[in-house]
Design an enzyme around this catalytic site. Structure first.
Site, PDB file in Angstrom:
ATOM      1  N   ASN A 117      -1.553 -10.740   8.670  1.00 12.50           N
ATOM      2  CA  ASN A 117      -2.580  -9.721   8.836  1.00 12.50           C
ATOM      3  C   ASN A 117      -3.894 -10.232   8.248  1.00 12.50           C
ATOM      4  O   ASN A 117      -3.981 -10.534   7.059  1.00 12.50           O
ATOM      5  CB  ASN A 117      -2.178  -8.437   8.103  1.00 12.50           C
ATOM      6  CG  ASN A 117      -3.209  -7.337   8.302  1.00 12.50           C
ATOM      7  OD1 ASN A 117      -3.266  -6.725   9.354  1.00 12.50           O
ATOM      8  ND2 ASN A 117      -4.046  -7.099   7.292  1.00 12.50           N
ATOM      9  N   GLU A 118      -4.898 -10.384   9.093  1.00 12.25           N
ATOM     10  CA  GLU A 118      -6.275 -10.661   8.680  1.00 12.25           C
ATOM     11  C   GLU A 118      -6.442 -11.868   7.756  1.00 12.25           C
ATOM     12  O   GLU A 118      -6.740 -11.747   6.560  1.00 12.25           O
ATOM     13  CB  GLU A 118      -6.883  -9.420   8.017  1.00 12.25           C
ATOM     14  CG  GLU A 118      -6.953  -8.230   8.951  1.00 12.25           C
ATOM     15  CD  GLU A 118      -7.575  -7.001   8.313  1.00 12.25           C
ATOM     16  OE1 GLU A 118      -7.868  -6.056   9.066  1.00 12.25           O
ATOM     17  OE2 GLU A 118      -7.770  -6.964   7.075  1.00 12.25           O
TER      18      GLU A 118
ATOM     19  N   GLN B 233       0.803  -1.224   0.000  1.00 15.46           N
ATOM     20  CA  GLN B 233       0.000   0.000   0.000  1.00 15.46           C
ATOM     21  C   GLN B 233       0.837   1.276   0.000  1.00 15.46           C
ATOM     22  O   GLN B 233       0.329   2.343  -0.342  1.00 15.46           O
ATOM     23  CB  GLN B 233      -0.937  -0.001   1.208  1.00 15.46           C
ATOM     24  CG  GLN B 233      -1.996  -1.088   1.132  1.00 15.46           C
ATOM     25  CD  GLN B 233      -2.961  -1.044   2.301  1.00 15.46           C
ATOM     26  OE1 GLN B 233      -2.761  -1.723   3.302  1.00 15.46           O
ATOM     27  NE2 GLN B 233      -3.988  -0.240   2.194  1.00 15.46           N
TER      28      GLN B 233
ATOM     29  N   HIS C 160       1.234  -9.311   4.711  1.00 14.36           N
ATOM     30  CA  HIS C 160       0.052  -8.469   4.570  1.00 14.36           C
ATOM     31  C   HIS C 160      -0.435  -8.580   3.122  1.00 14.36           C
ATOM     32  O   HIS C 160      -0.456  -7.608   2.371  1.00 14.36           O
ATOM     33  CB  HIS C 160       0.378  -7.015   4.943  1.00 14.36           C
ATOM     34  CG  HIS C 160      -0.831  -6.187   5.280  1.00 14.36           C
ATOM     35  ND1 HIS C 160      -0.940  -5.453   6.445  1.00 14.36           N
ATOM     36  CD2 HIS C 160      -1.972  -5.969   4.607  1.00 14.36           C
ATOM     37  CE1 HIS C 160      -2.099  -4.809   6.460  1.00 14.36           C
ATOM     38  NE2 HIS C 160      -2.745  -5.109   5.348  1.00 14.36           N
TER      39      HIS C 160
ATOM     40  N   ASN D 110      -7.450  -6.156  14.591  1.00 12.25           N
ATOM     41  CA  ASN D 110      -7.831  -5.062  13.698  1.00 12.25           C
ATOM     42  C   ASN D 110      -9.338  -4.896  13.792  1.00 12.25           C
ATOM     43  O   ASN D 110     -10.081  -5.853  13.529  1.00 12.25           O
ATOM     44  CB  ASN D 110      -7.454  -5.376  12.244  1.00 12.25           C
ATOM     45  CG  ASN D 110      -5.965  -5.323  11.991  1.00 12.25           C
ATOM     46  OD1 ASN D 110      -5.181  -5.043  12.897  1.00 12.25           O
ATOM     47  ND2 ASN D 110      -5.572  -5.597  10.768  1.00 12.25           N
TER      48      ASN D 110
ATOM     49  N   TYR E 104     -12.675  -1.884  13.189  1.00 15.04           N
ATOM     50  CA  TYR E 104     -13.052  -0.567  12.691  1.00 15.04           C
ATOM     51  C   TYR E 104     -14.458  -0.157  13.086  1.00 15.04           C
ATOM     52  O   TYR E 104     -14.740   1.023  13.229  1.00 15.04           O
ATOM     53  CB  TYR E 104     -12.934  -0.540  11.162  1.00 15.04           C
ATOM     54  CG  TYR E 104     -11.504  -0.571  10.664  1.00 15.04           C
ATOM     55  CD1 TYR E 104     -10.839   0.604  10.335  1.00 15.04           C
ATOM     56  CD2 TYR E 104     -10.813  -1.771  10.529  1.00 15.04           C
ATOM     57  CE1 TYR E 104      -9.528   0.589   9.882  1.00 15.04           C
ATOM     58  CE2 TYR E 104      -9.498  -1.794  10.078  1.00 15.04           C
ATOM     59  CZ  TYR E 104      -8.862  -0.616   9.762  1.00 15.04           C
ATOM     60  OH  TYR E 104      -7.557  -0.632   9.328  1.00 15.04           O
TER      61      TYR E 104
ATOM     62  N   GLU F 176      -4.818  -2.332  14.206  1.00 10.59           N
ATOM     63  CA  GLU F 176      -5.385  -1.365  13.261  1.00 10.59           C
ATOM     64  C   GLU F 176      -6.701  -0.854  13.811  1.00 10.59           C
ATOM     65  O   GLU F 176      -7.500  -1.624  14.338  1.00 10.59           O
ATOM     66  CB  GLU F 176      -5.664  -1.984  11.882  1.00 10.59           C
ATOM     67  CG  GLU F 176      -4.462  -2.200  11.001  1.00 10.59           C
ATOM     68  CD  GLU F 176      -4.858  -2.796   9.646  1.00 10.59           C
ATOM     69  OE1 GLU F 176      -5.980  -2.529   9.161  1.00 10.59           O
ATOM     70  OE2 GLU F 176      -4.041  -3.526   9.076  1.00 10.59           O
TER      71      GLU F 176
ATOM     72  N   ARG G  67       4.005   0.053  13.179  1.00 15.28           N
ATOM     73  CA  ARG G  67       3.746  -1.273  12.614  1.00 15.28           C
ATOM     74  C   ARG G  67       3.824  -1.190  11.090  1.00 15.28           C
ATOM     75  O   ARG G  67       3.096  -0.414  10.473  1.00 15.28           O
ATOM     76  CB  ARG G  67       2.359  -1.770  13.042  1.00 15.28           C
ATOM     77  CG  ARG G  67       2.013  -3.110  12.417  1.00 15.28           C
ATOM     78  CD  ARG G  67       0.615  -3.587  12.762  1.00 15.28           C
ATOM     79  NE  ARG G  67       0.329  -4.789  11.985  1.00 15.28           N
ATOM     80  CZ  ARG G  67      -0.806  -5.011  11.326  1.00 15.28           C
ATOM     81  NH1 ARG G  67      -1.788  -4.141  11.364  1.00 15.28           N
ATOM     82  NH2 ARG G  67      -0.966  -6.122  10.617  1.00 15.28           N
TER      83      ARG G  67
END
Length: 460
Positions: free
Chosen positions: A167-168, A18, A121, A297, A299, A363, A75
């Protein structure tokens, strides 16, 4: 004033694909995201991470930003294909890639910022997908991931003491192999479960390696990051109360239960049946207890009802509308996110009660509306993001100081506006505005809000 302990880690999170750009520089090989971005219609604005925020070249500027924001931790993720361009255990290591990440870690430490490093990731080396179908091939991918982890522990373990394997996994397996909206873009109701299983095994055997060969010398900790939106039942009806439980089992429990407790959730088994792979006794002995902490993580929260046709979430319907027609909170630029701090506090309590591991919030963040089209001056005055961070930071503080939940760290998403996967550059999560034409960084007001909040709420 209630305060978090002085060793509390706080900062921002990013991911290699990203932000780095430079996809063909420094010896890096292509990843499945480089390939996926070339498929017409997969990325909303037809862009890619080819340039991103050019952090491969501007990393010192990014570290200076972090320092100016007052953080004590950062991170970031490593690009597997920058370290082993072809990915495999018999393939060459790219020393230029090793040098890049070592330079970043040294610069962080020099500025009093602790690196928290994610091994994976989402950017699998394309060569492994071509060679043996990547995450679908248990025999090969587990060995290659463990080898990649070993290369990283060896190369960076003197500098890095906080490791996150994945990650996820939900996004890797469901968005990449069931819905087809993330790389590599497969659609299958069987592959998603195979991939999830193989990711869990890859994580567990990498942790086993770290604990047996590196931990005693390097003294670090290692775990995994899972994602979860807390599901509240729409009403008190038995079917909706059960739907909320099923929702959290399908989103979180399918990974957390094996890793922390040693088995898949019964609700998942009942629906997936023989498409759900089984662990051998030897494997479950490695998987169970394979995370030193709970990486989270999160949101938003959701209001859920029984029904729907999506096995990925356990056949539940999700939304933000209460029975009286009101919404949970402030709507973000993305449809799946509304501000609801009480749900964060509830989730932190649920995780501590269920899994009994200290929590790092790896996150948490908000995409304010229309930041891709508004004048920059308006975007920098990001009141909705500030409202979000204020609510969530205070909810975390209450969970830690009033409820006794051991929260050890918090990482806002994200340091920079960046390539937001299938959304391209249309969605901005950063506390720093990036002018993509010039790569100039401009701090948003939210960055100063969090700097002030943490300076007041972490013990000196």
């Amino acid at each position: 004033m209630a305060q978090l302990p002085k060793n509390f880690a706080w900062g921002y999170a990013t991911a290699s694909y990203q932000i780095e750009g430079a996809v063909s520089e420094g010896g890096r090989g292509p990843s499945i995201w480089d390939t996926f971005c070339k498929i017409p219609g997969k990325i909303r604005d037809s862009t890619s991470g080819e340039v991103a925020t050019d952090s491969y070249h501007l990393w010192k500027e990014d570290v200076a930003l972090l320092k100016s924001y007052g953080v004590n931790s950062y991170r970031f993720s490593l690009s597997w294909s920058r370290i082993i361009p072809l990915g495999g255990r018999n393939d060459a290591i790219n020393e230029e890639g090793i040098a890049y990440y070592r330079g970043l870690a040294v610069e962080l430490l020099k500025n009093g910022i602790t690196p928290y490093v994610t091994l994976y990731h989402w950017d699998l080396p394309q060569a492994l997908d071509d060679r043996y179908k990547g995450w679908l091939n248990k025999e090969e991918i587990v060995q290659d991931f463990v080898n990649y982890a070993k290369v990283c522990f060896t190369a960076f373990g003197d500098l890095v003491k906080h490791w996150i394997t994945f990650n996820e996994p939900w996004c890797i397996s469901c968005l990449g192999y069931q819905k087809g909206v993330f790389a590599p873009g497969h659609k299958s109701d069987t592959e998603t479960w195979i991939v999830a299983h193989n990711v869990i095994l890859s994580h567990a055997y990498a942790v086993k390696l770290y604990r047996e060969e590196f931990k005693s010398v390097q003294g670090g900790q290692i775990g995994i990051t899972l994602d979860c939106h807390y599901p509240f039942p729409y009403d008190d009806s038995p079917e909706n109360v059960e739907a909320a439980k099923r929702g959290i089992d399908f989103k979180l429990g399918r990974f957390a239960d094996p890793i922390y407790n040693g088995y898949y959730p019964a609700r998942v088994k009942a629906i997936v049946k023989d498409r759900l792979p089984e662990f051998t006794e030897e494997e479950i002995a490695v998987v169970k207890g394979s995370s030193d902490f709970f990486g989270l993580n999160t949101y938003t929260s959701q209001i859920v009802q029984d029904g729907g046709d999506d096995e990925t979430n356990g056949y539940i319907r999700v939304g933000f509308t209460r029975p009286d027609g009101t919404q949970l909170g402030t709507q973000a630029h993305v449809s799946w996110l509304q501000t609801y701090p009480p749900g964060f506090r509830t989730l932190l309590n649920y995780l501590w009660k269920t899994y009994e591991k200290p929590i790092y919030v790896t996150e948490n963040g908000f995409a304010a509306k229309n930041e891709n089209t508004l004048p920059r001056e308006e975007v920098l005055h990001d009141v909705d993001r500030i409202e979000y961070f204020e609510g969530y930071a205070n909810a975390m503080l209450q969970a830690a100081t009033e409820d006794g939940v051991p929260v050890n760290g918090y990482f806002g998403w994200s340091l920079l506006d960046n390539f937001e996967w299938a959304d391209g550059y249309e969605t901005r999560f950063g506390v720093t505005y990036v002018d993509y034409a010039t790569q100039k960084r401009y701090p948003k007001e939210s960055s100063q809000f969090l700097k002030k909040w943490f300076s007041e709420h972490v013990e000196a």
